[in-house]
Design a protein around this motif. Sequence first.
Motif, PDB file in Angstrom:
ATOM      1  N   LEU A 132      71.962 -33.122  50.009  1.00 24.71           N
ATOM      2  CA  LEU A 132      73.383 -33.109  49.555  1.00 24.71           C
ATOM      3  C   LEU A 132      73.737 -34.446  49.372  1.00 24.71           C
ATOM      4  N   ILE A 133      74.220 -35.223  48.494  1.00 25.21           N
ATOM      5  CA  ILE A 133      74.923 -36.282  48.362  1.00 25.21           C
ATOM      6  C   ILE A 133      76.428 -36.298  47.959  1.00 25.21           C
ATOM      7  N   GLU A 134      77.407 -36.544  48.749  1.00 21.66           N
ATOM      8  CA  GLU A 134      78.877 -36.398  48.243  1.00 21.66           C
ATOM      9  C   GLU A 134      79.488 -37.771  48.373  1.00 21.66           C
ATOM     10  N   PHE A 135      80.615 -37.805  47.255  1.00 23.47           N
ATOM     11  CA  PHE A 135      81.211 -38.903  47.003  1.00 23.47           C
ATOM     12  C   PHE A 135      82.766 -38.520  47.572  1.00 23.47           C
ATOM     13  N   GLY A 136      83.311 -39.234  48.378  1.00 23.24           N
ATOM     14  CA  GLY A 136      84.738 -39.111  48.784  1.00 23.24           C
ATOM     15  C   GLY A 136      85.658 -40.175  48.623  1.00 23.24           C
TER      16      GLY A 136
ATOM     17  N   ASP B 146      62.062 -37.566  54.138  1.00 23.24           N
ATOM     18  CA  ASP B 146      62.685 -36.298  54.361  1.00 23.24           C
ATOM     19  C   ASP B 146      63.611 -36.438  55.450  1.00 23.24           C
ATOM     20  N   ASN B 147      64.653 -35.604  55.515  1.00 25.23           N
ATOM     21  CA  ASN B 147      65.525 -35.401  56.758  1.00 25.23           C
ATOM     22  C   ASN B 147      66.370 -36.795  56.731  1.00 25.23           C
ATOM     23  N   ILE B 148      66.953 -37.308  55.509  1.00 24.31           N
ATOM     24  CA  ILE B 148      67.869 -38.509  55.544  1.00 24.31           C
ATOM     25  C   ILE B 148      69.364 -37.969  55.624  1.00 24.31           C
ATOM     26  N   SER B 149      70.006 -38.314  56.697  1.00 28.53           N
ATOM     27  CA  SER B 149      71.334 -38.068  56.935  1.00 28.53           C
ATOM     28  C   SER B 149      72.149 -39.412  57.240  1.00 28.53           C
ATOM     29  N   PHE B 150      73.408 -39.533  56.594  1.00 29.88           N
ATOM     30  CA  PHE B 150      74.004 -40.915  56.893  1.00 29.88           C
ATOM     31  C   PHE B 150      75.471 -40.830  56.177  1.00 29.88           C
ATOM     32  N   LYS B 151      76.442 -41.450  56.742  1.00 34.44           N
ATOM     33  CA  LYS B 151      77.545 -41.807  55.948  1.00 34.44           C
ATOM     34  C   LYS B 151      77.851 -43.355  55.732  1.00 34.44           C
TER      35      LYS B 151
ATOM     36  N   MET C 108      87.965 -39.618  54.845  1.00 36.10           N
ATOM     37  CA  MET C 108      86.758 -39.047  54.169  1.00 36.10           C
ATOM     38  C   MET C 108      85.650 -40.206  53.755  1.00 36.10           C
ATOM     39  N   SER C 109      84.401 -39.985  54.221  1.00 31.79           N
ATOM     40  CA  SER C 109      83.326 -41.038  54.016  1.00 31.79           C
ATOM     41  C   SER C 109      83.419 -41.243  52.330  1.00 31.79           C
ATOM     42  N   TYR C 110      83.228 -42.704  52.002  1.00 31.75           N
ATOM     43  CA  TYR C 110      82.838 -42.983  50.659  1.00 31.75           C
ATOM     44  C   TYR C 110      81.628 -42.216  50.168  1.00 31.75           C
ATOM     45  N   ILE C 111      80.674 -42.250  50.840  1.00 35.80           N
ATOM     46  CA  ILE C 111      79.177 -41.497  50.655  1.00 35.80           C
ATOM     47  C   ILE C 111      78.707 -40.829  51.919  1.00 35.80           C
ATOM     48  N   SER C 112      78.403 -39.634  51.638  1.00 35.65           N
ATOM     49  CA  SER C 112      77.635 -38.879  52.779  1.00 35.65           C
ATOM     50  C   SER C 112      76.517 -38.167  52.338  1.00 35.65           C
ATOM     51  N   CYS C 113      75.592 -38.466  52.961  1.00 37.29           N
ATOM     52  CA  CYS C 113      74.090 -37.867  52.573  1.00 37.29           C
ATOM     53  C   CYS C 113      73.685 -36.779  53.740  1.00 37.29           C
ATOM     54  N   ASP C 114      73.403 -35.666  53.283  1.00 37.51           N
ATOM     55  CA  ASP C 114      73.207 -34.618  54.341  1.00 37.51           C
ATOM     56  C   ASP C 114      71.432 -34.128  54.268  1.00 37.51           C
ATOM     57  N   ASN C 115      70.506 -34.390  54.865  1.00 31.56           N
ATOM     58  CA  ASN C 115      69.231 -33.892  55.050  1.00 31.56           C
ATOM     59  C   ASN C 115      68.562 -33.933  53.656  1.00 31.56           C
ATOM     60  N   LEU C 116      68.563 -35.128  53.072  1.00 29.47           N
ATOM     61  CA  LEU C 116      67.929 -35.445  51.878  1.00 29.47           C
ATOM     62  C   LEU C 116      66.664 -35.651  52.054  1.00 29.47           C
ATOM     63  N   SER C 117      65.825 -35.011  50.994  1.00 29.49           N
ATOM     64  CA  SER C 117      64.578 -35.282  50.713  1.00 29.49           C
ATOM     65  C   SER C 117      64.165 -35.948  49.097  1.00 29.49           C
TER      66      SER C 117
END
Length: 236
Positions: A59-63, A20-25, A1-10
């Motif tokens: 969404l910002i997720e930490f893994g 807007d629309n920032i997504s990356f891992k 799993m990614s350390y940091i995962s960002c999905d469709n951030l505004s």
Amino acid sequence: MSYISCDNLSLGYEGKSILDNISFKANKGDYLCVLGENGAGKSTLLKTILGMNMPIDGLIEFGDGLCKHDIGYLSQQTEVQRDFPASVEEIVYSGLQSSHGFRLFYSKEEKELVRRSMERMDIVHLAKSCYRELSGGQQQRVLLARALCATKKVLVLDEPVSGLDPLVSSNLYSLISELNKEGIAIIMISHDLQAALKYASHILYLCNKPFFGTKEEFIESKQGKLFMAMKDMEDN
């Protein structure tokens, strides 16, 4: 799993979006450079990842065992910060603040971590020196040592070579690259396109249609070609 995962951030302030629309891992061992024009929202993005700002949407997720308090952060320095009247050792120890809490004394393991971090940055001989009396390059080494006390996984760097001369900048980039090769994920804002293309494994380019991908994919993308052309015009 990614350390940091960002999905469709505004991202933005007071409910008003600036990006807007920032997504990356970001995964273990990645070297992610965040590029964009002035005012594109690069620093806002980093502050949002670190929990200093709240995203407007997305969404910002930490893994992989990471939480936001386990991220080492080197921010852009203000003049007040450069003139801070503390010793080098005190500055580096402050990197333990999130894990140390309100205990009065440092453990043997914490002292050893500080020592190793200072050795890694070649600043042990400066331990008792006043931070504000150091050169710009020395100050950045101190702040990197401080950040290393906070993490073994992710370093977030906001323009770490800003205001430094080319030789000092090159040495600092080499240090950061060595940390990356040891397994620390790097997320770094940079205006230095050549350094980004030399060191980065991945690029996040902030614009009206944000790009995220490998360095090679960025070079071949429409956004990448346009950005590199603009930089060539600025340099000439």
